[in-house]
Design an enzyme around this catalytic site. Structure first.
Site, PDB file in Angstrom:
ATOM      1  N   SER A   1       2.353  -6.714   6.994  1.00  0.00           N
ATOM      2  CA  SER A   1       2.952  -7.395   5.844  1.00  0.00           C
ATOM      3  C   SER A   1       4.092  -6.678   5.161  1.00  0.00           C
ATOM      4  O   SER A   1       4.731  -7.247   4.264  1.00  0.00           O
ATOM      5  CB  SER A   1       1.886  -7.690   4.800  1.00  0.00           C
ATOM      6  OG  SER A   1       1.217  -8.859   5.161  1.00  0.00           O
TER       7      SER A   1
ATOM      8  N   LYS B   1       4.511  -5.958  -5.768  1.00  0.00           N
ATOM      9  CA  LYS B   1       3.825  -7.099  -5.169  1.00  0.00           C
ATOM     10  C   LYS B   1       2.678  -7.479  -6.100  1.00  0.00           C
ATOM     11  O   LYS B   1       2.000  -6.587  -6.651  1.00  0.00           O
ATOM     12  CB  LYS B   1       3.301  -6.703  -3.784  1.00  0.00           C
ATOM     13  CG  LYS B   1       2.632  -7.823  -3.014  1.00  0.00           C
ATOM     14  CD  LYS B   1       2.212  -7.334  -1.615  1.00  0.00           C
ATOM     15  CE  LYS B   1       1.621  -8.431  -0.765  1.00  0.00           C
ATOM     16  NZ  LYS B   1       1.233  -7.957   0.591  1.00  0.00           N
TER      17      LYS B   1
ATOM     18  N   SER C   1       2.967 -10.717   4.400  1.00  0.00           N
ATOM     19  CA  SER C   1       2.702 -11.374   3.149  1.00  0.00           C
ATOM     20  C   SER C   1       3.533 -10.839   1.993  1.00  0.00           C
ATOM     21  O   SER C   1       3.542 -11.457   0.928  1.00  0.00           O
ATOM     22  CB  SER C   1       1.222 -11.216   2.803  1.00  0.00           C
ATOM     23  OG  SER C   1       0.914  -9.835   2.607  1.00  0.00           O
TER      24      SER C   1
HETATM   25  N1  GLN Z   1      -0.091 -11.476   8.974  1.00  0.00           N
HETATM   26  C1  GLN Z   1      -1.299 -10.717   8.923  1.00  0.00           C
HETATM   27  C2  GLN Z   1      -2.414 -11.570   8.354  1.00  0.00           C
HETATM   28  O1  GLN Z   1      -2.168 -12.681   8.064  1.00  0.00           O
HETATM   29  C3  GLN Z   1      -1.105  -9.453   8.132  1.00  0.00           C
HETATM   30  C4  GLN Z   1      -1.132  -9.640   6.679  1.00  0.00           C
HETATM   31  C5  GLN Z   1      -0.983  -8.346   5.920  1.00  0.00           C
HETATM   32  O2  GLN Z   1      -0.545  -7.333   6.472  1.00  0.00           O
HETATM   33  N2  GLN Z   1      -1.398  -8.377   4.661  1.00  0.00           N
HETATM   34  O3  GLN Z   1      -3.506 -11.137   8.200  1.00  0.00           O
END
Ligand code: GLN
Length: 484
Positions: free
Chosen positions: A175, A76, A151
Site C-alpha cells: 500500500s 494517512k 491503499s
Molecule cells: N492491496 C493489498 C490488500 O488489499 C495491500 C493493502 C495494504 O498494503 N494495506 O490487502
C-alpha cells in the site's frame, strides 16, 4: 508550487528566512483546495496546522529545530490523532476522535513537522486502487480517470500533485509501493518492527508497516530517521540502533550486486513496464552495480498465501467493532445480537465484509489446517527464498506493479483481478523485509515504479541505491502533466 521542491530545500528556505512554517502551511492548505477534485483528504485541519506552524516558527527562530520542522505533510487516516477525527475511511469510524496520538504522530509532532490533515485511503487499508473508501475514490493526478493505487492513495496523490512534500502511509501488502509507482513518487516500506505500530489502526498485525511517501529517496531518509526506533508499547517493535540513513546516501554503488528476479518479469507484466524497469537496471550497471539473474521459486504462491493470512488477521482485528466500545452503533438495537449484526452490516463496506468472511472461514475449525496453517507454511518458503537469494546479492529488483495506473472502475467488480495487482509487492510483507519503489520512467505517458528489496534492516542500502539512481535520472522530479 513550492512543495515540489522537496523537504531538504524547503528546510533550507526556512532556515534562510526566505519563507516561514506558517507561509508553507498556508500554501499547502490552498494547494489542497486547488486539488480538491482528487478527493485525497478526508479531514483538513487548517486551525491545527496554522497553530503547529507557529510553534515550528518559534522553534526555528530559537535554533531548536529538526530537519522536518515547519514542513507541511499529511497523515494517512489510519494513524490515530489526538482530538482529530480518524476514520480509516470507514463508516464504522466516521465520527471517531481518538484520545491519543499514534507513535508516528507523536514523533513527527516532536520533530515539529506540520500536519495539514488526514488523507483518504481504502477502508481499513484493504485495497489496491483507493476505490474502497467510504468517502469516495481518490483520483490520480497524472490522469484523473485513473486510480492512484491503494491503499495509501490519498497520501500518494497529494505528494504527486505537489500539495505536500511528504506523507505517512502504511504498507501491509504494497500500500505504499503500489501508489508510489502509480503516482510517480518514492515510497519506502521499512522492515517490519523498525517503526512502531502503536496507534495505527490494525488491519493484519503481522504485516502492517508504518511507511513514508515523498518525492525522493533523500526525503524518505529524513522522514525515516524521524519515525523509526524502538517503542515499548508495540511488542513487535525491534530494539536496535538506527543506521545513518542520510550519511549512507552518497556511497558509490560500484560492486553492488542487484538480483534480477526472473519471476518478477513473468506473465502478466506489461511489456512497457518491463522495458522501463530494464532501462533503470542499465543505469545501475553504468553506476558500477552488477546484475545477477536470480530466481524466487515460490513467488507465485505469495498472492494466495497473503490473501489467506491478511484476511484471517483482519477478521480477528475487526471483531472489536461491535457497536459497544466505539465507532458506529445501529439505531435502537432490539437485542445484543441485533446490535452486533446491524452495526457491522451498516458500518463496513463490501470489501471489508468480504475479507472478514474469507478470514473467518480460513480460521474456522475444520478449515484452519487446510488454509491458515498451510498459508503460514508457504510464508516460510517465501521468506526462505529471499534468504537464499540474499546470500549472493545485496538487493533484489523488479517492477513494483505489473501495469501502470488502471482506470477507475476497471477492476472494482473483480476482486481477483484487483488482488493480482499486488503480485510483486505482497511477498515482501510476508517476509517482513524493507523495500522501496522508485519512479523510473513512463509507459503510456504514466509513471512506472522500480521496486528494490533489501535484507531486514538494510534500509540504508535501499535508500543509498535509490538516491544514486535519482542523482543520474530525474523521474522523481517530474510533475503530473509534464509527460514527455
Ligand atoms: N492491496 C493489498 C490488500 O488489499 C495491500 C493493502 C495494504 O498494503 N494495506 O490487502
Amino acid at each position: 508550487m513550492s512543495q515540489f521542491k522537496g523537504i531538504a530545500s524547503l528546510a533550507q528556505s526556512l532556515r534562510a528566512r526566505e519563507t516561514s512554517a506558517v507561509e508553507l502551511a498556508r500554501q499547502a492548505l490552498i494547494a489542497a483546495q486547488t486539488h480538491a477534485d482528487l478527493n485525497a483528504l478526508i479531514t483538513v485541519d487548517a486551525a491545527g496546522a496554522l497553530a503547529a506552524a507557529e510553534r515550528a516558527d518559534v522553534a526555528l527562530a530559537t535554533g531548536d529545530a529538526s530537519p522536518l520542522s515547519g514542513i507541511p505533510f499529511v497523515h494517512k487516516d489510519i494513524f490515530c490523532t489526538n482530538g482529530l477525527r480518524t476514520t480509516c475511511a470507514s463508516r464504522m469510524l466516521e465520527n471517531f476522535v481518538p484520545p491519543y496520538d499514534a507513535c508516528v504522530v507523536e514523533k513527527l509532532g516532536a520533530a515539529r513537522a506540520v500536519t495539514i490533515g488526514k488523507s483518504n485511503m481504502d477502508e481499513f487499508a484493504m485495497g489496491s486502487s483507493n476505490e474502497n473508501s467510504h468517502f469516495g475514490p481518490v483520483r490520480n493526478p497524472w490522469d484523473r480517470t485513473r486510480v492512484p493505487g491503494g491503499s495509501s492513495g490519498g497520501s500518494a496523490a497529494l505528494v504527486a500533485a505537489g500539495v505536500v512534500p511528504f506523507a505517512t502511509g502504511t504498507d501491509t501488502g504494497g500500500s505504499i509501493r503500489q501508489p508510489a509507482a502509480f503516482c510517480g513518487i518514492t515510497g519506502l516500506k521499512p522492515t517490519y518492527g523498525r517503526v512502531s505500530r502503536w496507534g495505527m489502526i490494525a488491519f493484519a498485525s503481522s504485516l502492517d508497516t508504518a511507511s513514508v511517501l515523498a518525492r525522493s529517496a533523500a526525503d524518505c531518509a529524513l522522514v525515516l530517521d524521524a519515525i523509526a526506533g524502538h517503542d515499548a508499547r508495540d511488542a513487535t517493535s525491534v530494539d536496535r540502533p538506527l543506521d545513518d540513513y542520510m550519511g549512507a546516501l552518497c556511497k558509490p554503488l560500484a560492486g553492488l550486486r542487484i538480483g534480477v528476479a526472473r519471476e518478477y518479469f513473468g506473465a502478466g507484466i506489461d511489456a512497457g513496464v518491463g522495458a522501463v524497469v530494464q532501462s533503470a537496471l542499465k543505469e545501475y550497471e553504468k553506476l558500477g552495480a552488477i546484475l545477477v539473474d536470480i530466481s524466487l521459486p515460490n513467488a507465485h504462491l505469495a498472492i494466495p498465501a497473503y490473501y489467506v493470512i491478511a484476511p484471517a488477521e483482519a477478521s480477528s482485528n475487526l471483531a472489536r467493532f461491535d457497536g459497544v466500545r466505539y465507532g458506529h452503533r445501529c439505531a435502537e438495537p432490539r437485542s445484543l445480537e441485533d446490535l452486533y449484526t446491524r452495526t457491522r452490516a451498516e458500518g463496513f463496506g463490501a470489501e471489508v465484509k468480504r475479507r472478514i468472511l474469507v478470514g473467518t472461514y480460513a480460521l474456522s475449525a475444520g478449515y484452519f489446517d487446510a488454509y491458515y496453517l498451510r498459508a503460514q507454511r508457504v510464508r516460510r518458503l517465501i521468506a526462505n527464498d529471499f534468504a537464499a537469494a540474499f546470500e549472493s546479492v545485496d538487493l533484489i529488483a523488479g517492477p513494483t506493479t505489473p501495469t501502470v495506473a488502471f482506470k477507475l472502475g476497471e477492476k472494482s467488480a473483480d476482486p481477483l483481478a484487483m488482488y493480482a495487482a499486488d503480485v510483486n509487492t505482497v511477498a515482501v510483507n510476508l517476509a517482513g523485509l524493507p523495500a522501496i519503489s522508485v519512479p523510473t520512467g513512463l509507459s503510456e505517458g504514466l509513471p512506472v515504479g522500480l521496486q528494490l528489496i533489501a535484507p531486514a534492516f538494510a534500509e540504508a542500502r535501499l535508500l543509498n541505491a535509490a538516491h544514486q539512481l535519482q542523482q543520474v535520472t530525474d523521474w522523481h522530479n517530474r510533475e503530473p502533466g509534464a509527460r514527455s
